[in-house]
Design a protein around this motif. Structure first.
Motif, PDB file in Angstrom:
ATOM      1  N   ILE A 126      -0.274  -0.417   4.162  1.00  0.00           N
ATOM      2  CA  ILE A 126      -1.302  -1.418   3.866  1.00  0.00           C
ATOM      3  C   ILE A 126      -2.389  -0.759   3.041  1.00  0.00           C
ATOM      4  CG2 ILE A 126      -3.076  -2.909   4.874  1.00  0.00           C
ATOM      5  CD1 ILE A 126      -1.187  -3.460   7.166  1.00  0.00           C
ATOM      6  N   SER A 127      -2.686  -1.337   1.912  1.00  0.00           N
ATOM      7  CA  SER A 127      -3.673  -0.771   0.997  1.00  0.00           C
ATOM      8  C   SER A 127      -4.950  -0.389   1.733  1.00  0.00           C
ATOM      9  CB  SER A 127      -4.014  -1.783  -0.105  1.00  0.00           C
ATOM     10  OG  SER A 127      -5.170  -1.373  -0.821  1.00  0.00           O
ATOM     11  N   PRO A 128      -5.475   0.812   1.461  1.00  0.00           N
ATOM     12  CA  PRO A 128      -6.742   1.196   2.095  1.00  0.00           C
ATOM     13  C   PRO A 128      -7.923   0.359   1.625  1.00  0.00           C
ATOM     14  CG  PRO A 128      -6.089   2.821   0.462  1.00  0.00           C
ATOM     15  CD  PRO A 128      -4.928   1.887   0.618  1.00  0.00           C
ATOM     16  N   GLN A 129      -7.716  -0.455   0.601  1.00  0.00           N
ATOM     17  CA  GLN A 129      -8.783  -1.322   0.111  1.00  0.00           C
ATOM     18  C   GLN A 129      -8.754  -2.701   0.751  1.00  0.00           C
ATOM     19  OE1 GLN A 129      -8.130  -1.066  -4.181  1.00  0.00           O
ATOM     20  NE2 GLN A 129      -9.550   0.635  -4.291  1.00  0.00           N
ATOM     21  N   HIS A 165      -6.029  -0.871  -8.636  1.00  0.00           N
ATOM     22  CA  HIS A 165      -7.234  -1.053  -7.819  1.00  0.00           C
ATOM     23  C   HIS A 165      -7.366  -2.524  -7.451  1.00  0.00           C
ATOM     24  CE1 HIS A 165     -11.171   0.183  -6.302  1.00  0.00           C
ATOM     25  NE2 HIS A 165     -11.632  -0.962  -6.776  1.00  0.00           N
ATOM     26  N   TRP A 166      -7.688  -2.782  -6.203  1.00  0.00           N
ATOM     27  CA  TRP A 166      -7.797  -4.166  -5.726  1.00  0.00           C
ATOM     28  C   TRP A 166      -9.150  -4.769  -6.039  1.00  0.00           C
ATOM     29  CZ3 TRP A 166      -5.181  -8.241  -4.533  1.00  0.00           C
ATOM     30  CH2 TRP A 166      -5.781  -9.290  -3.821  1.00  0.00           C
ATOM     31  N   GLU A 167      -9.101  -5.990  -6.528  1.00  0.00           N
ATOM     32  CA  GLU A 167     -10.289  -6.825  -6.682  1.00  0.00           C
ATOM     33  C   GLU A 167      -9.934  -8.211  -6.174  1.00  0.00           C
ATOM     34  OE1 GLU A 167     -13.213  -5.887  -7.642  1.00  0.00           O
ATOM     35  OE2 GLU A 167     -12.850  -3.938  -8.589  1.00  0.00           O
ATOM     36  N   ASP A 168     -10.827  -8.822  -5.413  1.00  0.00           N
ATOM     37  CA  ASP A 168     -10.563 -10.177  -4.936  1.00  0.00           C
ATOM     38  C   ASP A 168     -10.365 -11.157  -6.083  1.00  0.00           C
ATOM     39  OD1 ASP A 168     -10.702  -9.426  -2.276  1.00  0.00           O
ATOM     40  OD2 ASP A 168     -12.846  -9.869  -2.112  1.00  0.00           O
ATOM     41  N   THR A 169     -10.895 -10.817  -7.240  1.00  0.00           N
ATOM     42  CA  THR A 169     -10.831 -11.710  -8.391  1.00  0.00           C
ATOM     43  C   THR A 169      -9.528 -11.600  -9.180  1.00  0.00           C
ATOM     44  OG1 THR A 169     -12.000 -10.035  -9.694  1.00  0.00           O
ATOM     45  CG2 THR A 169     -13.336 -11.770  -8.672  1.00  0.00           C
ATOM     46  N   LEU A 170      -8.659 -10.668  -8.805  1.00  0.00           N
ATOM     47  CA  LEU A 170      -7.366 -10.571  -9.486  1.00  0.00           C
ATOM     48  C   LEU A 170      -6.631 -11.901  -9.389  1.00  0.00           C
ATOM     49  CD1 LEU A 170      -5.991  -7.080  -8.355  1.00  0.00           C
ATOM     50  CD2 LEU A 170      -6.665  -7.743 -10.672  1.00  0.00           C
ATOM     51  N   ARG A 194      -7.473   4.123  -5.408  1.00  0.00           N
ATOM     52  CA  ARG A 194      -6.554   3.664  -6.442  1.00  0.00           C
ATOM     53  C   ARG A 194      -5.135   4.140  -6.137  1.00  0.00           C
ATOM     54  NH1 ARG A 194      -7.309   6.295 -10.979  1.00  0.00           N
ATOM     55  NH2 ARG A 194      -8.778   7.773 -10.034  1.00  0.00           N
ATOM     56  N   LEU A 195      -4.171   3.279  -6.404  1.00  0.00           N
ATOM     57  CA  LEU A 195      -2.782   3.600  -6.123  1.00  0.00           C
ATOM     58  C   LEU A 195      -2.195   4.516  -7.185  1.00  0.00           C
ATOM     59  CD1 LEU A 195      -1.345   0.057  -5.237  1.00  0.00           C
ATOM     60  CD2 LEU A 195      -2.449   1.693  -3.708  1.00  0.00           C
ATOM     61  N   ASP A 196      -1.329   5.427  -6.756  1.00  0.00           N
ATOM     62  CA  ASP A 196      -0.495   6.198  -7.671  1.00  0.00           C
ATOM     63  C   ASP A 196       0.948   5.836  -7.363  1.00  0.00           C
ATOM     64  OD1 ASP A 196       0.006   8.691  -9.524  1.00  0.00           O
ATOM     65  OD2 ASP A 196       1.343   8.891  -7.792  1.00  0.00           O
ATOM     66  N   MET A 197       1.674   5.365  -8.374  1.00  0.00           N
ATOM     67  CA  MET A 197       3.029   4.884  -8.168  1.00  0.00           C
ATOM     68  C   MET A 197       4.103   5.888  -8.564  1.00  0.00           C
ATOM     69  SD  MET A 197       3.073   1.726  -6.929  1.00  0.00           S
ATOM     70  CE  MET A 197       1.902   2.423  -5.777  1.00  0.00           C
ATOM     71  N   GLN A 198       3.729   7.093  -8.965  1.00  0.00           N
ATOM     72  CA  GLN A 198       4.686   8.030  -9.522  1.00  0.00           C
ATOM     73  C   GLN A 198       5.084   9.151  -8.568  1.00  0.00           C
ATOM     74  OE1 GLN A 198       6.157   7.309 -12.425  1.00  0.00           O
ATOM     75  NE2 GLN A 198       4.892   5.471 -12.325  1.00  0.00           N
ATOM     76  N   CYS A 199       4.144   9.702  -7.843  1.00  0.00           N
ATOM     77  CA  CYS A 199       4.415  10.891  -7.039  1.00  0.00           C
ATOM     78  C   CYS A 199       5.198  10.528  -5.771  1.00  0.00           C
ATOM     79  CB  CYS A 199       3.100  11.576  -6.658  1.00  0.00           C
ATOM     80  SG  CYS A 199       3.337  13.154  -5.796  1.00  0.00           S
ATOM     81  N   LYS A 200       6.294  11.256  -5.531  1.00  0.00           N
ATOM     82  CA  LYS A 200       7.125  11.038  -4.350  1.00  0.00           C
ATOM     83  C   LYS A 200       7.261  12.295  -3.501  1.00  0.00           C
ATOM     84  CE  LYS A 200       9.885   7.519  -6.711  1.00  0.00           C
ATOM     85  NZ  LYS A 200      11.259   7.085  -7.071  1.00  0.00           N
ATOM     86  N   LEU A 201       6.446  13.294  -3.775  1.00  0.00           N
ATOM     87  CA  LEU A 201       6.540  14.571  -3.079  1.00  0.00           C
ATOM     88  C   LEU A 201       6.055  14.466  -1.633  1.00  0.00           C
ATOM     89  CD1 LEU A 201       4.994  16.837  -5.855  1.00  0.00           C
ATOM     90  CD2 LEU A 201       7.426  16.707  -5.226  1.00  0.00           C
ATOM     91  N   PRO A 202       6.413  15.438  -0.795  1.00  0.00           N
ATOM     92  CA  PRO A 202       5.742  15.548   0.499  1.00  0.00           C
ATOM     93  C   PRO A 202       4.259  15.835   0.257  1.00  0.00           C
ATOM     94  CG  PRO A 202       7.725  16.900   0.429  1.00  0.00           C
ATOM     95  CD  PRO A 202       7.464  16.455  -0.973  1.00  0.00           C
TER      96      PRO A 202
END
Length: 276
Positions: A126-129, A165-170, A194-202
């Motif tokens: 769940i998004s921290p935002q 990044h989450w905005e209620d106005t999206l 902000r989300l990072d969608m690329q890194c999959k490392l431990p």
């Protein structure tokens, strides 16, 4: 009567049945919650779907990124990934029954009203935002589209890493993409959320990047309930106060993990030569 929660199955049907047999799972009395990614890289995704579909109300499912990808492949929107082993589903005589059932599943299950403290179940987290109300409302918003005749449209246009990044106005597709990414793809965030969608490392190997696991980002508003999730095999599973990560990489030669909610006892089944 017991409540069981299980991490990513990913087509590991033999391990699933062995693990449920070990705890003497009874569909007449018990409930099984699945943290998404029912299908993909394991040897028998078709049997996994048939079995869970056959459990009826005794199985509670949330969709994972691989499940959404299967739906996109079935619509002809995306090609199957080279390592996916889902063609038997697409060739099955009960294909439409299984795919319609899969598409009807939610992105988030809210069990916060339980007398034993309750939990929120999603595939990635769940998004921290988000607070709880926002998370549930956002999930329901996208579910309504997936459950409508606009399903194919959303599946076709959901593939993007922005916005982060989450905005209620999206609005529109940017809003839907953020929701889907947060609930089905998220692993790391930047410290500002902000989300990072690329890194999959431990996490230990990603320490030098500045990225941190999504669940370590400070929330402005605590959720107030435990989060149960899968998706992140590189974590090796994580159990800490209010957080239960159940993906332990069975499909990669690890094990399948099952959590009994009432007493928080975990049961595991090692991989049985999946050849993934």
């Amino acid at each position: 009567m017991a409540t069981y929660l299980i991490g990513d199955i990913q087509g590991c049907y033999q391990e699933l049945r062995a693990l449920l047999a070990r705890v003497d799972f009874s569909p007449a009395h018990d409930t099984l919650y699945v943290a998404g990614d029912l299908v993909a890289r394991g040897p028998d995704s078709l049997s996994v779907l048939r079995y869970l579909h056959g459990l009826g109300a005794s199985a509670k499912i949330v969709l994972g990124n691989h499940d959404l990808h299967l739906l996109a492949v079935a619509h002809g929107i995306k090609p199957a990934k080279p390592k996916d082993r889902t063609q038997p589903i697409l060739d099955a005589p009960d294909r439409e029954t299984l795919l319609q059932w899969l598409a009807a599943q939610p992105l988030l299950i809210d069990e916060s009203a339980r007398d034993d403290g309750g939990f929120l179940l999603t595939h990635a987290g769940i998004s921290p935002q988000w607070d709880k109300a926002t998370a549930v409302a956002c999930a329901r918003e996208v579910e309504a589209i997936l459950h409508s005749n606009e399903q194919a449209w959303l599946l076709r246009h959901m593939y993007a890493d922005q916005p982060d990044h989450w905005e209620d106005t999206l609005e529109g597709l940017p809003r839907y993409r953020y929701i889907i990414n947060s609930l089905t793809r998220m692993r790391f965030c930047w410290p500002d959320g902000r989300l990072d969608m690329q890194c999959k490392l431990p996490p230990a190997k990603a320490a030098d990047t500045g990225l941190i696991p999504w669940f370590e980002v400070a929330r402005q508003q605590p959720l107030g309930y435990a989060i149960v999730f899968g998706h992140w095999a590189a974590l090796g599973g994580t159990i800490q106060p209010g957080l239960y990560g159940l993906d332990t990489g069975c499909v990669w030669g690890g094990e399948l993990t099952l959590l009994r909610w009432e007493d928080k006892v975990c049961f595991t089944q090692p991989a049985l030569n999946n050849g993934a």
